[in-house]
Design a protein around this motif. Structure first.
Motif, PDB file in Angstrom:
ATOM      1  N   TYR A   2       0.853  -1.169  -0.328  1.00 33.47           N
ATOM      2  CA  TYR A   2      -0.320  -0.061  -0.265  1.00 33.47           C
ATOM      3  C   TYR A   2       0.354   0.725   0.091  1.00 33.47           C
ATOM      4  O   TYR A   2       1.852   1.061   1.413  1.00 33.47           O
ATOM      5  CB  TYR A   2      -1.214   0.177   0.899  1.00 33.47           C
ATOM      6  N   HIS A   3       1.002   2.038  -0.937  1.00 33.27           N
ATOM      7  CA  HIS A   3       1.578   3.795  -0.939  1.00 33.27           C
ATOM      8  C   HIS A   3       1.247   4.073  -2.400  1.00 33.27           C
ATOM      9  O   HIS A   3       1.094   4.714  -3.024  1.00 33.27           O
ATOM     10  CB  HIS A   3       3.027   2.804  -1.861  1.00 33.27           C
ATOM     11  N   PRO A   4      -0.259   4.648  -1.184  1.00 31.24           N
ATOM     12  CA  PRO A   4      -0.785   5.992  -2.070  1.00 31.24           C
ATOM     13  C   PRO A   4      -1.044   6.835  -2.929  1.00 31.24           C
ATOM     14  O   PRO A   4      -0.167   7.329  -1.833  1.00 31.24           O
ATOM     15  CB  PRO A   4      -2.745   5.717  -1.486  1.00 31.24           C
ATOM     16  N   ASN A   5      -1.045   7.561  -3.518  1.00 30.45           N
ATOM     17  CA  ASN A   5      -0.490   8.714  -4.110  1.00 30.45           C
ATOM     18  C   ASN A   5       0.454   8.953  -4.625  1.00 30.45           C
ATOM     19  O   ASN A   5       1.490   9.655  -4.326  1.00 30.45           O
ATOM     20  CB  ASN A   5      -1.377   9.810  -2.878  1.00 30.45           C
ATOM     21  N   VAL A   6       1.123   8.379  -5.085  1.00 31.97           N
ATOM     22  CA  VAL A   6       2.968   8.013  -5.787  1.00 31.97           C
ATOM     23  C   VAL A   6       2.757   7.755  -6.906  1.00 31.97           C
ATOM     24  O   VAL A   6       3.398   8.503  -7.649  1.00 31.97           O
ATOM     25  CB  VAL A   6       3.741   7.542  -4.123  1.00 31.97           C
ATOM     26  N   PHE A   7       2.483   6.978  -7.315  1.00 33.29           N
ATOM     27  CA  PHE A   7       2.521   6.657  -8.577  1.00 33.29           C
ATOM     28  C   PHE A   7       1.916   7.133 -10.059  1.00 33.29           C
ATOM     29  O   PHE A   7       1.877   7.120 -10.856  1.00 33.29           O
ATOM     30  CB  PHE A   7       1.775   4.604  -8.736  1.00 33.29           C
ATOM     31  N   HIS A   8       0.213   7.230  -9.407  1.00 35.36           N
ATOM     32  CA  HIS A   8      -0.488   7.953 -10.153  1.00 35.36           C
ATOM     33  C   HIS A   8      -0.966   9.336  -9.776  1.00 35.36           C
ATOM     34  O   HIS A   8      -1.140   9.789  -8.495  1.00 35.36           O
ATOM     35  CB  HIS A   8      -1.515   7.205 -10.173  1.00 35.36           C
ATOM     36  N   GLN A   9      -1.492  10.231 -10.445  1.00 33.20           N
ATOM     37  CA  GLN A   9      -2.039  11.225 -10.391  1.00 33.20           C
ATOM     38  C   GLN A   9      -3.222  11.046 -10.111  1.00 33.20           C
ATOM     39  O   GLN A   9      -4.224  10.282 -10.070  1.00 33.20           O
ATOM     40  CB  GLN A   9      -1.813  12.171 -11.632  1.00 33.20           C
TER      41      GLN A   9
END
Ligand code: AHR
Length: 533
Positions: free
Chosen positions: A327-334
């Protein structure tokens, strides 16, 4: 029964709680629904599927969150040695005989410059993959020290994102050349005169993905891999090289057409339960639906290798796998997270121990059974990761917790044989489960694997049924003299281990004369059955 609390979970060597077979059977028998006839498992010891490579029980560790810093490398911890390595973690890793350890990433590798992390002058930098400062305190020499202490093979993943073929091959010089050239001399000046002899190298990580720093097109990839491989092999032709495949035919065909002369491996990654943006774990039942798809991932690539006449030349490294992704939200995608609360703090949620249940253990056993069954082509697999995040070992200031998946490795590594033989269930029972995507899928309830070791046969038997034990008759064609069972389960499918709480652990029976009676596989369990002839 030798209960342990969260502070004293590490034992040396496989040492399960001992029970009589009747008690082991009763763990499940009490909950076996009436009306199930025993299934019949047939084993043909003469039909050998192949020799299993110990490297399929390999691991992966990345510079992500608390895997390295504050995980296995923690100079401030009273548990650490003079080099900063946590001794309790090392002991647990030795017990599961980690054969190979992939490092330093993962996505991290694609903007990592190894030269900044050797020698006395360490330069911190901003890690663009994970958006945190990397101190560079743990670099190549520290990793090699770790591998030596574990007695495992190093496996280095190079930077094919922002890095160049030259930077990759300089790394090979640093690790493998005796004394020629400036990088071997640099290693010597840094206190390591003897070459490390790193055999396994990966050219890049998931460079096909737009989440990867420095992602490439299929065409660019073929060219870069070829040129890098050429330089690496010119330095050390004994290295074995891998590069990332994808379940995309064009990518793989281009890679194999351009580079098969230089590659020894092709790498695949799979995390079945996608949690990157939303930390909502699949339920036990949903997780069981994923067990249907493990063999497909292997057979897709296996089929391609066969079609391209590369069977036997190129092996599969399943070099990142886990039931659930990280879980690592808001890092790979806009949209990108702006504040730490948006992109950094959520990473702590990976370490909620309550989310490491029998679903993870049962799935992992099915995965390892699939790799064993395909041992003619899958020669390496790396559980991602070993420590913290979704790893099998959790560290905290006062100790470690061995999660459910740890015990699967413990059983497989320490008990299974290396010769895989054919086995099949007659009238194999099936059940219908709902996948996370809402589809109804029919799955086999029992996943069985048969292996041989000297004069013993060892079965790995997974019962996916969450609610009922299953009876099983085994037919070897000849009666064994004696047998012993090792059973891994918890009271409930969602049992888990945590600090001061140990609900999932293996228990073993004594050796008993084989009397032909049925085994009962408890609900949501992994059973290793050893037979002596
Ligand atoms: O989510 C972690 C990442 O998963 C690893 O860094 C990468 O290799 C994979 O996509």
């Amino acid at each position: 029964m030798g209960r342990r609390n969260g502070k004293a979970l590490v034992r040396i060597g496989y040492s399960p709680a001992l029970l009589s077979p009747a008690s082991v059977r009763n763990r499940g028998a009490l909950r076996q629904k009436k009306g199930f006839d025993p299934m019949r498992l047939k084993i043909n010891q003469k039909r050998v599927l192949g020799k299993r490579d110990p490297m399929i029980y390999g691991h992966f560790i990345e510079h992500f969150h608390r895997q390295i810093y504050g995980g296995l490398y923690d100079p401030k911890s009273p548990f650490s040695d003079e080099k900063g390595l946590r001794l309790d973690v090392l002991e647990a890793m030795r017990k599961i005989k980690v054969p190979v350890l992939r490092w330093p990433g993962g996505c991290f590798a694609s903007s990592y410059h190894w030269k900044d992390a050797v020698g006395p002058e360490r330069k911190p930098y901003f890690d663009k993959a994970w958006r945190v400062e990397e101190s560079n305190a743990f670099g190549t020499d520290e990793y090699m020290d770790l591998c030596e202490k574990l007695g495992c093979q190093p496996y280095i993943c190079t930077n094919a994102g922002t890095g160049t073929s030259e930077e990759m091959s300089d790394w090979v010089e640093y690790c493998n050349l005796e004394r020629e050239g400036r990088y071997a001399k640099w290693r010597s000046e840094n206190g390591h005169p003897r070459p490390y002899g790193v055999k396994y190298w990966s050219i890049g990580n998931e460079n096909y993905g737009d989440w990867e720093i420095g992602a490439k097109s299929a065409q660019q990839w073929g060219r870069l891999v070829k040129e890098s491989a050429k330089m690496i092999k010119h330095i050390d032709p004994t290295t074995e090289l891998t590069a990332a495949a994808l379940t995309d035919l064009d990518w793989n065909i281009s890679l194999l057409k351009n580079c098969s002369d230089f590659l020894d491996w092709i790498s695949i990654h799979e995390y079945w339960d996608p949690l990157q943006e939303k930390n909502q774990c699949a339920t036990y039942e949903e997780a069981m639906a994923y067990t249907n798809h493990v063999d497909d991932s292997i057979e897709n690539i296996q089929g391609l290798l066969t079609a391209m006449n590369l069977k036997g030349k190129i092996k599969i490294a399943f070099d990142e796998w886990n039931l659930r992704s990280w879980y690592h939200p808001n890092v790979f995608h806009q949209p990108m997270g702006v504040t730490k609360e948006e992109y950094l703090t959520p990473r702590d949620e990976n370490d909620q121990n309550a989310t490491y249940t029998m679903a993870d253990a049962v799935f992992s056993a099915c995965f390892l059974n699939a790799c064993n069954r395909h041992c003619d082509v899958v020669k390496m697999a790396n559980f991602a990761p070993t420590v913290n995040t979704r790893g099998c070992i959790f560290t905290y200031d006062e100790g470690i917790v061995l999660r459910s998946t740890y015990h699967v490795f413990d059983l497989y590594v320490n008990l299974l044989g290396d010769t895989v033989v054919d086995c099949w269930c007659e009238d194999a029972p099936k059940m219908t489960v709902k996948s996370k995507a809402g589809a109804l899928e029919e799955i086999q309830i029992i996943d069985a694997l048969a292996t041989m070791k000297k004069d013993s046969a060892i079965l790995s038997l997974v019962n996916k049924d969450p609610g009922s034990g299953r009876a099983l008759d085994v037919d070897f064609g000849a009666a064994p003299k004696e047998y012993r069972l090792h059973t891994l389960t918890g009271k409930a499918a969602d049992s888990y281990n945590d600090i001061g709480k140990n609900e999932i652990f293996p228990v073993a029976s004594q050796w008993l004369p084989f009397d032909g009676s049925s085994l009962t596989l408890p609900p949501h369990s992994v059973t290793i059955a050893e037979y002596r002839f």
